[in-house]
Design a protein around this motif. Structure first.
Motif, PDB file in Angstrom:
ATOM      1  N   TYR A  72     -43.522  40.904  -2.548  1.00  0.00           N
ATOM      2  CA  TYR A  72     -42.750  40.052  -1.650  1.00  0.00           C
ATOM      3  C   TYR A  72     -41.863  41.008  -0.895  1.00  0.00           C
ATOM      4  O   TYR A  72     -41.391  40.990   0.102  1.00  0.00           O
ATOM      5  N   ILE A  73     -40.993  41.584  -2.102  1.00  0.00           N
ATOM      6  CA  ILE A  73     -39.931  42.536  -1.428  1.00  0.00           C
ATOM      7  C   ILE A  73     -40.488  43.820  -0.673  1.00  0.00           C
ATOM      8  O   ILE A  73     -39.561  43.967   0.283  1.00  0.00           O
ATOM      9  N   ALA A  74     -41.330  44.263  -1.162  1.00  0.00           N
ATOM     10  CA  ALA A  74     -41.957  45.479  -0.503  1.00  0.00           C
ATOM     11  C   ALA A  74     -42.180  45.114   0.940  1.00  0.00           C
ATOM     12  O   ALA A  74     -41.994  45.625   1.809  1.00  0.00           O
ATOM     13  N   PHE A  75     -43.104  43.993   0.929  1.00  0.00           N
ATOM     14  CA  PHE A  75     -43.462  43.301   2.361  1.00  0.00           C
ATOM     15  C   PHE A  75     -42.308  43.166   3.327  1.00  0.00           C
ATOM     16  O   PHE A  75     -42.299  43.572   4.529  1.00  0.00           O
ATOM     17  N   ASN A  76     -41.230  42.353   2.691  1.00  0.00           N
ATOM     18  CA  ASN A  76     -39.856  42.169   3.478  1.00  0.00           C
ATOM     19  C   ASN A  76     -39.306  43.449   3.993  1.00  0.00           C
ATOM     20  O   ASN A  76     -38.934  43.403   5.101  1.00  0.00           O
ATOM     21  N   SER A  77     -39.273  44.394   3.160  1.00  0.00           N
ATOM     22  CA  SER A  77     -38.481  45.387   3.420  1.00  0.00           C
ATOM     23  C   SER A  77     -39.199  46.512   4.433  1.00  0.00           C
ATOM     24  O   SER A  77     -38.717  46.730   5.544  1.00  0.00           O
ATOM     25  N   LEU A  78     -40.619  46.557   4.614  1.00  0.00           N
ATOM     26  CA  LEU A  78     -41.407  47.155   5.899  1.00  0.00           C
ATOM     27  C   LEU A  78     -41.235  46.180   6.823  1.00  0.00           C
ATOM     28  O   LEU A  78     -41.133  46.904   8.172  1.00  0.00           O
ATOM     29  N   ALA A  79     -41.349  44.944   6.855  1.00  0.00           N
ATOM     30  CA  ALA A  79     -41.381  43.914   8.099  1.00  0.00           C
ATOM     31  C   ALA A  79     -39.954  44.230   8.779  1.00  0.00           C
ATOM     32  O   ALA A  79     -40.061  44.297   9.965  1.00  0.00           O
ATOM     33  N   GLU A  80     -38.858  44.314   8.012  1.00  0.00           N
ATOM     34  CA  GLU A  80     -37.632  44.434   8.457  1.00  0.00           C
ATOM     35  C   GLU A  80     -37.574  45.779   9.290  1.00  0.00           C
ATOM     36  O   GLU A  80     -37.052  45.735  10.447  1.00  0.00           O
TER      37      GLU A  80
END
Length: 474
Positions: A72-80
């Motif tokens: 979830y954290i990795a997904f959010n960081s790339l999406a940002e």
């Protein structure tokens, strides 16, 4: 693992179904979530879960919850990064922006090699699933058969992987949901009429020893719990296709909650159907759980569905690593010869370079038939989550520029609790890598991955030196 190009093809397929121009941005948050589930769920879960269960027992549920948080954290960081900097191509470019050309080179090649290893693990899993019916046939024979089939499909130059992946996304989801429904009926007593179950009883998770292998068991199982979340980074890259960028949070939450629900619920049902120590690494835990029942062909039907879904993932993975190599070649980070095409427009050389990993897989399945899947999955998982660390570190470094832009252009998308959430993600990944070194079986995979990173790093320095010489000549 599917490449961003495959995910974008699935996006275009959804647009065509709604009669939208292929260049138009316009998928909804729930469509992105569905695409994500189809791209992520594969043999890494259908078989990898059995390895995780065997390593840690019932606490595998905790392992998957922690793995979901990291993903979830990795997904959010790339999406940002993707939303705030849409002009940049991929995570390699974000790494290059944050830490220079060398890091972009390292990240790209780590991703490609991880893709080769994941593809090889898919072939191994397919062979393991098929041995359910033919236990006396050696593993390497099935590896040869599936490798030839996958290569043949890619050599034919299949143009629309989007339709194929969309179909099998539904197949994968249906298989897991059907299993969950069947398990719920079993737990409630509706799926166990007299004569249909041989001594099967609902196992109470509360009475089980949740840590039969100790904390080290949970620790060493983390890499196999993370592996089924392998595709989140690619789906994050496709988030720019959303109709409304502000709905990205809905897509992320829906995708991750759906994955965690499907994974944790199905594993909990498996543990209620059969004791954890009866799970075999050489068999899907779903099949093991269903073997308690005497319903005709139930296990075989589910096995066919799993094989179909896993084969589509393998074909897509081979297609994906071919395109990753092409991307590296276009950026001058791989030999230009990889860009050559045949008369049908197929990049044969790039395809064969990627397929070379299948030859190694066939050899290893002959020499190490009982441990090859764990070796491949560990090596691929280490490279994969190491790349996640690069993504998180790039987000920490780059987001200062996004904050400046947002004050001028207007706020777009900000990752929750950043940068502390990114630091937490890096910390948990480092703990996972340390956990890999605890298990003797996984240690070899860790050493292989570390060796690969060292080789890539040395190659990046040589490539940089070569570029400087060319610039001096000019």
């Amino acid at each position: 693992m599917n490449d961003e190009k495959i995910v974008l093809q699935i996006v275009e397929h959804h647009k065509k179904k709604e009669n939208k121009p292929t260049g138009e941005i316009g998928i909804t948050w729930w469509q992105l979530s569905l695409i994500g589930i189809g791209s992520i769920v594969g043999a890494g879960f259908f078989l990898g879960a059995s390895v995780a269960i065997k390593l840690t027992g019932p606490s595998v549920i905790i392992a998957f919850l922690i793995a979901g948080l990291i993903a979830y954290i990795a997904f959010n960081s790339l999406a940002e990064m993707k939303i705030n900097d849409p002009e940049t191509g991929s995570f390699r470019d974000y790494a290059r922006k944050a830490f220079g050309d060398n890091m972009g080179f390292i990240s790209g090649w780590m991703y490609w090699i991880a893709g080769v290893l994941i593809m090889s693990s898919e072939v191994t899993a397919l062979s393991v699933f098929t041995r359910y019916w033919f236990p006396h046939i050696q593993l390497w024979i099935f590896s040869v058969i599936y490798s030839c089939l996958g290569l043949g499909i890619n050599f034919l130059g299949v143009k629309d992987f989007g339709k194929i992946e969309s179909f099998f996304a539904i197949v994968k989801i249906t298989a897991i949901v059907t299993f969950i429904v069947f398990g719920a009926l079993f737990i409630l007593g509706y799926a166990s009429p007299e004569g249909s179950v041989d001594g099967a009883a609902v196992i109470s998770l509360s009475t089980l020893d949740w840590f039969p292998q100790g904390i080290t068991g949970l620790w060493s199982a983390m890499i196999f719990a993370l592996f089924p979340f392998a595709g989140v980074a690619v789906v994050g890259a496709a988030s720019k296709e959303l109709k409304k960028s502000e709905s990205l949070t809905k897509a992320i939450n829906a995708l991750m909650l759906a994955l965690i629900f499907l994974y944790v619920t199905s594993i909990a049902i498996i543990l209620k159907m059969t004791y954890w120590n009866q799970i075999e690494v050489s068999k899907s835990p779903f099949i093991t759980a269903l073997s308690e029942f005497h319903l005709p062909y139930l296990g075989s039907i589910l096995n066919v569905i799993i094989i179909s879904a896993a084969f589509s993932t393998f074909v897509g993975a081979l297609f994906a690593i071919t395109n990753v190599l092409l991307s590296l070649a276009k950026d001058g980070e791989a030999p230009k010869i990889a860009l050559k095409k045949d008369k049908r427009g197929v990049n044969v050389i790039a395809l064969l370079i990627g397929a070379s990993g299948l030859l190694v897989t066939i050899l290893l399945s002959f020499v190490l038939p009982k441990t090859i899947y764990e070796y491949l999955t560990t090596s691929a998982g280490v490279l994969l989550i190491s790349n996640w660390m690069i993504i998180l570190a790039s987000q920490i470094k780059n987001r200062k520029n996004y904050q400046l832009k947002n004050t001028l252009v207007g706020k777009k998308f900000k990752m929750w609790f950043a940068p502390y959430s990114s630091y937490l993600g890096i910390f948990l990944i480092v703990l996972t890598l340390i956990g890999v070194s605890v298990n003797p079986m996984q240690r070899m995979g860790l050493f292989v991955s570390m060796g690969i990173v060292v080789i890539i790093s040395i190659s990046s320095l040589k490539a940089q030196s070569s570029r400087k010489k060319q610039l001096r000549k000019q």
